[in-house]
Scaffold this motif. Sequence first.
Motif, PDB file in Angstrom:
ATOM      1  N   SER A   1    -104.154  26.966 -21.398  1.00  0.00           N
ATOM      2  CA  SER A   1    -104.815  26.745 -22.691  1.00  0.00           C
ATOM      3  C   SER A   1    -106.034  25.842 -22.569  1.00  0.00           C
ATOM      4  O   SER A   1    -106.834  25.746 -23.499  1.00  0.00           O
ATOM      5  N   SER A   2    -106.183  25.164 -21.419  1.00  0.00           N
ATOM      6  CA  SER A   2    -107.277  24.192 -21.211  1.00  0.00           C
ATOM      7  C   SER A   2    -107.294  23.145 -22.321  1.00  0.00           C
ATOM      8  O   SER A   2    -108.344  22.771 -22.829  1.00  0.00           O
ATOM      9  N   THR A   3    -106.096  22.701 -22.706  1.00  0.00           N
ATOM     10  CA  THR A   3    -105.965  21.618 -23.671  1.00  0.00           C
ATOM     11  C   THR A   3    -105.189  20.470 -23.025  1.00  0.00           C
ATOM     12  O   THR A   3    -104.513  20.644 -22.006  1.00  0.00           O
ATOM     13  N   MET A   4    -105.305  19.290 -23.620  1.00  0.00           N
ATOM     14  CA  MET A   4    -104.636  18.117 -23.073  1.00  0.00           C
ATOM     15  C   MET A   4    -104.356  17.141 -24.212  1.00  0.00           C
ATOM     16  O   MET A   4    -105.179  16.965 -25.111  1.00  0.00           O
ATOM     17  N   VAL A   5    -103.180  16.505 -24.148  1.00  0.00           N
ATOM     18  CA  VAL A   5    -102.817  15.468 -25.114  1.00  0.00           C
ATOM     19  C   VAL A   5    -102.162  14.324 -24.358  1.00  0.00           C
ATOM     20  O   VAL A   5    -101.299  14.548 -23.493  1.00  0.00           O
ATOM     21  N   PHE A   6    -102.578  13.112 -24.639  1.00  0.00           N
ATOM     22  CA  PHE A   6    -101.857  11.943 -24.160  1.00  0.00           C
ATOM     23  C   PHE A   6    -101.957  10.835 -25.197  1.00  0.00           C
ATOM     24  O   PHE A   6    -102.763  10.904 -26.123  1.00  0.00           O
ATOM     25  N   ILE A   7    -101.103   9.835 -25.047  1.00  0.00           N
ATOM     26  CA  ILE A   7    -101.031   8.740 -26.014  1.00  0.00           C
ATOM     27  C   ILE A   7    -101.400   7.443 -25.308  1.00  0.00           C
ATOM     28  O   ILE A   7    -100.862   7.130 -24.240  1.00  0.00           O
ATOM     29  N   ARG A   8    -102.324   6.700 -25.890  1.00  0.00           N
ATOM     30  CA  ARG A   8    -102.667   5.363 -25.393  1.00  0.00           C
ATOM     31  C   ARG A   8    -101.911   4.322 -26.213  1.00  0.00           C
ATOM     32  O   ARG A   8    -101.928   4.363 -27.442  1.00  0.00           O
ATOM     33  N   GLN A   9    -101.281   3.421 -25.515  1.00  0.00           N
ATOM     34  CA  GLN A   9    -100.361   2.468 -26.137  1.00  0.00           C
ATOM     35  C   GLN A   9    -100.902   1.041 -26.008  1.00  0.00           C
ATOM     36  O   GLN A   9    -101.417   0.648 -24.955  1.00  0.00           O
ATOM     37  N   ALA A  10    -100.800   0.250 -27.067  1.00  0.00           N
ATOM     38  CA  ALA A  10    -101.103  -1.175 -27.033  1.00  0.00           C
ATOM     39  C   ALA A  10     -99.819  -1.957 -26.773  1.00  0.00           C
ATOM     40  O   ALA A  10     -98.739  -1.384 -26.591  1.00  0.00           O
TER      41      ALA A  10
END
Length: 635
Positions: free
Chosen positions: A536-545
């Motif tokens: 799909s050439s998509t990407m998801v990630f989460i940045r955490q504090a």
Amino acid sequence: MTTLVNSPQQLTTQAYLFNTGQGFASQDYFGCHFVDATHVTFRVWAPQAKAVAVVGSFNDWQATPLTLDCSTGIWAGTLTTVQAGDLYKFQVTSQTGDVQLKIDPFAQEFERKPGDAAVVLAEQPMHWHDSLWLARRHKSKPQNRPINIYEVHLGSWRRHADDSYYTYAELADELIPYVKGLGYTHIELMPVMEHLLDASWGYQQLGYFAPTSRFGHHADFLKFVDRCHQANLGVIVDWVPGHFIRNYDALYQYDGTPTFEYADEDRANNRRWGAWNFDLGKTQVQSFLISSALYWLSTCHLDGLRVDAVSNMLYLDYDEGREGQVNQYGDNRNLEGIAFLQKLNTEVFAHHPDILMIAEESSSYPQVTGMVADGGLGFNYKWNMGWMHDTLDFFEMDPLYRCDHFNLLTFAFVYMFDEQFILPFSHDEVVHGKKSLMHKMPGDRYNQFANLRTMMTYMAAFPGKQLNFMGSEWGQYLEWRDWSQLEWVDLDDAMNAHMQQFTTALNTVYHAKRPLWELDHEAAGIKYTYTDDPASSTMVFIRQAKRKYSFVIAAFNFVPVERRQYRIGVPYPGTYELLLNTEDQTYGGTWTKLETTFTATDQPFHGQPASFEVTLPAMGALLIQPHKVKGESKK
């Protein structure tokens, strides 16, 4: 008539420290200094010279001999009739009788090019107004602060209509509010140390203690830094301790023999860059260079140094024609260079624990940002050249083929915490036929800007601090030219103006949202939710504090195909809100109506206990944050 008084110089503490590699404020001893209102002392290190004299505008450029202290190799003399503003050089006679006019290695100001005589400076203290900035800098570690750097070449950022340079004062009036308005946290200056050749961009340095006189006087540069700090902008400068300018009237064979460079001409000769390599194992050279670093950080109040060409100091075989060179252990490490870098960083951080020492290092040498006590080099940041090259290669590619090369993006996840990284899109990537960032992007003009916005958002969300070169903030089409100003006329075009607005918006989000920078160098700072889907050439990630419920979701679509009902896994059910959509019409995109809120249900997805659906824009990115999620207290 020039009178020479008090010429014999005895062995002093400063001379001893300099010769033993411990003289870290050598500029206060060497060079030219007022003793009182009528006496000026000149000192220079030239241990193998047959004779040394000072010549200048104060003695009609006639030689006034200096006296050698044979035990220190230092020539010195005190003159009357010298005034602030006078010009001078040292006349060095070698043991073979050759006479050469030489620069003062410790000069803190030079005349404007093409001349290279040093300027006699009055002993006038700088009145700083940046105590609040320095106090704030000292309170927290840079690792836990937002660092978003605007890289500048002062000679080509902006010029007058007659093509003359802006002065330091004019740059303070225009550059500082411009960079501040864009939302950057730091300005990084390509080398401002004095240099003669414009085409070297400052990387073949002449004066290791002198801001270039192209833009004004020494005091004017200090005022520029002061103005930056008053505007809450840090200042980083590129510094080159590995090699120096070839000119024979500079440091090369200063006393008629190899003095600052290696005695072995093969090691001294830097063929790749047409320069001379410093002998980093020589104690006096160590004193000279570490004094230079501390001078810029202490006297000039800089917030950091980006150390150029570290690889050239780490490897014996880095230069052309040196293949196969090995040390006594049979490998290619430059042991003297490694020891010098460790010593440099140890001394710098002993004096300034809150500044940035950034390595421009392109190899896989381990522990560049590791502690010296553990065998590391001691820097606190390294440019992530691998991430930069792979990211640019991916975005330059036709989207049709990106699915087959998705590893260009995912490989960086393997080593992102090996060092403390800065992600750089620097001047080196937009020159010499490489094309500007915008011009690298595939497709028509609209798609080029869509790609550029997505790539910039990807950098802002990826773990690591960040740097962008001037002109990229609005997507300048022409690659960088050091001999003329940026193409400011571009901003008359709506697409460039929108891109500039986007940069400001992205920088504002980055600075305001702690998840994007607070845990940049810790594994806890990122959650991999959907990072490897080439199809799909998509990407998801989460940045955490650090705070549990403080995080930002970054979703990317690297192809020009809109993804409707695109499901994103999240840690908690509840409501979420949009921070940024790269396809917002305000930024030059096509979305006139945005999805601004999202409701996550208890439907698990991609390893997360909850999820919600979005429309992921074609060739676009979304930044989303929690608004009110299950488990978070009202407080």
